[in-house]
Design a protein around this motif. Structure first.
Motif, PDB file in Angstrom:
ATOM      1  N   PHE A  15       4.202  -4.963  19.043  1.00  0.00           N
ATOM      2  CA  PHE A  15       5.595  -3.544  18.652  1.00  0.00           C
ATOM      3  C   PHE A  15       4.798  -3.706  16.918  1.00  0.00           C
ATOM      4  O   PHE A  15       4.913  -4.278  16.420  1.00  0.00           O
ATOM      5  N   ILE A  16       3.955  -2.393  16.824  1.00  0.00           N
ATOM      6  CA  ILE A  16       4.423  -1.794  15.470  1.00  0.00           C
ATOM      7  C   ILE A  16       5.430  -1.269  15.205  1.00  0.00           C
ATOM      8  O   ILE A  16       5.349   0.016  15.445  1.00  0.00           O
TER       9      ILE A  16
ATOM     10  N   LYS B   5      -2.756  -0.739   8.740  1.00  0.00           N
ATOM     11  CA  LYS B   5      -3.951  -2.313   7.850  1.00  0.00           C
ATOM     12  C   LYS B   5      -3.202  -3.071   8.896  1.00  0.00           C
ATOM     13  O   LYS B   5      -3.455  -4.512   8.752  1.00  0.00           O
ATOM     14  N   VAL B   6      -1.537  -2.829  10.009  1.00  0.00           N
ATOM     15  CA  VAL B   6      -1.756  -3.978  10.650  1.00  0.00           C
ATOM     16  C   VAL B   6      -2.407  -4.212  11.802  1.00  0.00           C
ATOM     17  O   VAL B   6      -2.618  -4.841  12.542  1.00  0.00           O
ATOM     18  N   ALA B   7      -2.693  -2.696  12.290  1.00  0.00           N
ATOM     19  CA  ALA B   7      -4.363  -3.136  13.285  1.00  0.00           C
ATOM     20  C   ALA B   7      -5.220  -3.567  12.615  1.00  0.00           C
ATOM     21  O   ALA B   7      -5.646  -4.225  13.561  1.00  0.00           O
ATOM     22  N   ASP B   8      -5.824  -3.160  11.697  1.00  0.00           N
ATOM     23  CA  ASP B   8      -6.677  -4.194  11.136  1.00  0.00           C
ATOM     24  C   ASP B   8      -6.352  -5.917  11.304  1.00  0.00           C
ATOM     25  O   ASP B   8      -6.686  -6.660  11.464  1.00  0.00           O
ATOM     26  N   ASP B   9      -5.089  -6.594  10.889  1.00  0.00           N
ATOM     27  CA  ASP B   9      -4.910  -7.826  11.389  1.00  0.00           C
ATOM     28  C   ASP B   9      -4.620  -8.039  12.246  1.00  0.00           C
ATOM     29  O   ASP B   9      -5.282  -9.503  12.883  1.00  0.00           O
TER      30      ASP B   9
ATOM     31  N   ALA C  16      -6.679  -6.788  15.031  1.00  0.00           N
ATOM     32  CA  ALA C  16      -7.939  -6.989  15.450  1.00  0.00           C
ATOM     33  C   ALA C  16      -8.801  -8.420  15.403  1.00  0.00           C
ATOM     34  O   ALA C  16      -9.271  -9.196  15.947  1.00  0.00           O
ATOM     35  N   GLY C  17      -8.370  -8.843  13.979  1.00  0.00           N
ATOM     36  CA  GLY C  17      -9.231  -9.749  13.455  1.00  0.00           C
ATOM     37  C   GLY C  17      -8.619 -10.899  14.793  1.00  0.00           C
ATOM     38  O   GLY C  17      -8.915 -12.485  14.867  1.00  0.00           O
ATOM     39  N   VAL C  18      -7.260 -11.072  14.580  1.00  0.00           N
ATOM     40  CA  VAL C  18      -6.538 -12.199  15.080  1.00  0.00           C
ATOM     41  C   VAL C  18      -6.808 -12.205  17.132  1.00  0.00           C
ATOM     42  O   VAL C  18      -7.569 -13.342  17.486  1.00  0.00           O
ATOM     43  N   ILE C  19      -6.984 -10.901  16.922  1.00  0.00           N
ATOM     44  CA  ILE C  19      -8.098 -10.981  19.059  1.00  0.00           C
ATOM     45  C   ILE C  19      -8.817 -11.040  18.587  1.00  0.00           C
ATOM     46  O   ILE C  19      -9.786 -12.386  20.521  1.00  0.00           O
ATOM     47  N   ASP C  20      -9.921 -10.998  17.910  1.00  0.00           N
ATOM     48  CA  ASP C  20     -11.235 -11.362  17.819  1.00  0.00           C
ATOM     49  C   ASP C  20     -11.647 -12.926  17.488  1.00  0.00           C
ATOM     50  O   ASP C  20     -12.634 -13.320  18.054  1.00  0.00           O
ATOM     51  N   SER C  21     -10.741 -13.653  16.995  1.00  0.00           N
ATOM     52  CA  SER C  21     -10.628 -15.159  16.502  1.00  0.00           C
ATOM     53  C   SER C  21     -10.267 -15.479  18.283  1.00  0.00           C
ATOM     54  O   SER C  21     -10.787 -17.071  18.482  1.00  0.00           O
ATOM     55  N   LEU C  22      -9.831 -14.699  19.248  1.00  0.00           N
ATOM     56  CA  LEU C  22      -9.274 -15.865  19.631  1.00  0.00           C
ATOM     57  C   LEU C  22     -10.333 -15.265  21.240  1.00  0.00           C
ATOM     58  O   LEU C  22     -10.629 -16.108  22.287  1.00  0.00           O
TER      59      LEU C  22
ATOM     60  N   ILE D 253      -9.349  -1.148  16.225  1.00  0.00           N
ATOM     61  CA  ILE D 253      -9.490  -2.338  16.737  1.00  0.00           C
ATOM     62  C   ILE D 253     -10.664  -2.671  17.635  1.00  0.00           C
ATOM     63  O   ILE D 253     -11.107  -4.199  17.220  1.00  0.00           O
ATOM     64  N   ARG D 254     -10.738  -1.433  17.863  1.00  0.00           N
ATOM     65  CA  ARG D 254     -12.246  -1.476  19.562  1.00  0.00           C
ATOM     66  C   ARG D 254     -13.305  -1.819  17.710  1.00  0.00           C
ATOM     67  O   ARG D 254     -14.845  -2.572  18.391  1.00  0.00           O
ATOM     68  N   SER D 255     -13.403  -1.183  16.966  1.00  0.00           N
ATOM     69  CA  SER D 255     -14.695  -1.437  16.024  1.00  0.00           C
ATOM     70  C   SER D 255     -14.552  -2.678  15.559  1.00  0.00           C
ATOM     71  O   SER D 255     -15.690  -3.296  14.527  1.00  0.00           O
ATOM     72  N   ARG D 256     -13.315  -3.644  15.835  1.00  0.00           N
ATOM     73  CA  ARG D 256     -13.639  -4.741  14.825  1.00  0.00           C
ATOM     74  C   ARG D 256     -13.912  -6.532  16.359  1.00  0.00           C
ATOM     75  O   ARG D 256     -13.961  -7.124  15.398  1.00  0.00           O
ATOM     76  N   THR D 257     -14.280  -5.670  17.074  1.00  0.00           N
ATOM     77  CA  THR D 257     -13.945  -6.940  18.118  1.00  0.00           C
ATOM     78  C   THR D 257     -14.362  -6.252  19.489  1.00  0.00           C
ATOM     79  O   THR D 257     -13.447  -4.957  19.778  1.00  0.00           O
TER      80      THR D 257
END
Length: 449
Positions: free
Chosen positions: A81-82, A101-105, A107-113, A140-144
């Motif tokens: 939840f944001i 900024k939260v969305a970007d963070d 995205a990084g974790v989702i991508d790493s999984l 998020i889609r643009s990052r992962t």
């Protein structure tokens, strides 16, 4: 279910604590290390009835934890939840930098999984302009390439009664665009609607608009009754009688139709301005909402004019005592509080101001340093020439009027919330000025308005 609340402010803490109360494992994430340290000590950074006890109870049961570790908070969460702030920019538009900024963070974790993970549901709970949840989704889609769900779930929490609002909601609104998101939201909220109150599943953009439309309507009702109160005074009518007659119509009802000093807090001012901003951006000026905001801001000046009509415009050497600093009872929130606006006008006119509030004084030193803090409601009156009631806390409703009259240099009360009965004030010899009602004038004060 494993949940993460991003932002441990008002919305994040209440939401997280209430979800933990029904058995979920909740992590509250915040970048403010001092706030997380406070929460880990069992202390709440905000005042909300029942919240501290709920936080302590669920933390002791290991269902509620607090951290600054973003990776750990996102990694194991099934639903995120944001709940971060969306303050107003100078033009009234919502500042989305914290949400994005939260969305970007995330995205990084989702991508790493990786692509084989169980899709997480990312829920925007912050109040955001229509289309923001899709901005979060697209970022998020643009990052992962990893799968996830997006949802919007506006909050409808009244400060001072937020626990009750969450645990027994009038309705739950969820904007979804996938079966996975819909299933997750239904599972989470099912324990709260067992009495039959509805869960409305709808498209994301409509859910975002529901929040703004709701708050704009409530703000409109407040400004409406305040404008009518001014007319009542001009024509010798009593807003109390007018309100009772009007609200007896079931089509109108009686909620949010109490005259006073106008709305404040973190929601109505910000959300009304955001609606106006959305209108300008769409080429559809929201003239009604603009007027609602204008009437609300003018209400403070209108009431101040009532004070100076009695006391004069030059208040050098005079002292005003203020009861109530928070924008409403049962909260310590003084953002956009009418009391602050009136104190500033008093100081600008040369007066000294003293203030007492059961919960709001802690923040007053930062918001308005010139105000002197009083230890109690009667201590606030010592050396004061008049009392100004700005917030209708219960302890102000039945005070010792004999003591008030003895402590004030003049028996003058300016009641911005219509707390007291005019007849009683007249019998006790007070000059009593309220909202939308004829003034009570005592000859021994020299009042002439």
């Amino acid at each position: 279910m494993n949940l993460t609340m991003v932002g441990s402010g008002y919305v994040g803490l209440v939401t997280g604590a209430c979800f933990a109360e029904t058995g979920n494992d909740v992590t509250c994430l915040d970048v403010d290390e001092s706030k997380i340290a406070m929460l880990n000590r069992g202390e709440s950074p905000i005042y909300e009835p029942g919240l501290s006890e709920m936080i302590i109870r669920n933390a002791q049961a290991d269902r509620l934890t607090f951290t600054t570790d973003k990776t750990a908070a996102y990694r194991d969460a099934e639903v995120i939840f944001i709940c971060v702030g969306t303050p107003s920019d100078t033009d009234g538009s919502a500042d989305l930098q914290y949400v994005l900024k939260v969305a970007d963070d995330i995205a990084g974790v989702i991508d790493s999984l990786g692509p084989d993970q169980t899709p997480k549901t990312v829920v925007v709970k912050s109040t955001v302009p229509v289309g923001t949840s899709h901005k979060v989704r697209d970022l998020i889609r643009s990052r992962t390439k990893a799968p996830f769900h997006i949802a919007d779930n506006p909050e409808f929490l009244k400060e001072g009664d937020a626990i009750g609002d969450f645990m027994k909601p009038d309705r739950v609104v969820c904007g979804v665009e996938s079966e996975g998101a819909e299933s997750a939201m239904k599972d989470l909220y099912e324990p709260f609607v067992r009495q039959g109150n509805p869960i409305y599943m709808m498209d994301v953009r409509s859910a975002e608009m529901v929040k703004y439309a709701s708050n704009a309507m409530l703000a409109c009702k407040i400004s409406f009754v305040n404008e009518i109160s001014r007319l009542c005074e001009s024509y010798g009518a009593d807003i109390k009688n007018v309100r009772e007659g009007m609200c007896a119509d079931r089509r109108i009802g009686n909620q949010f139709l109490y005259p006073g000093l106008g709305y404040g807090g973190s929601c109505f001012p910000k959300d009304t301005l955001a609606v106006c901003s959305m209108g300008r951006q769409a080429g559809l000026p929201c003239k009604l909402n603009e007027a609602v905001h204008e009437v609300n801001q003018e209400q403070r000046s209108w009431f101040w004019d009532k004070i100076t009509a009695v006391m004069g415009t030059e208040l050098e050497g005079r002292t005003l005592a203020f009861w109530g600093v928070s924008f409403k009872p049962k909260t310590d929130d003084i953002r956009e509080a009418p009391a602050i606006a009136l104190m500033k006008m008093a100081v600008a006119a040369g007066a000294k101001v003293k203030a007492f509030c059961p919960e709001g004084l802690e923040h007053l030193g930062t918001e308005f340093p010139p105000a002197e803090h009083a230890a109690g409601m009667y201590e606030c009156l010592a050396g004061a020439d008049a009392l100004v009631v700005c917030t209708e806390w219960n302890e102000f409703r039945s005070p010792d009027f004999e003591k008030i009259g003895a402590m004030l240099s003049s028996k003058m009360i300016f009641d911005g919330r219509n707390v007291y009965r005019r007849q009683l004030m007249s019998e006790l010899g007070f000059t009593y000025i309220s909202v939308g009602r004829p003034p009570v004038l005592a000859s021994n004060t020299g009042a002439n308005a």
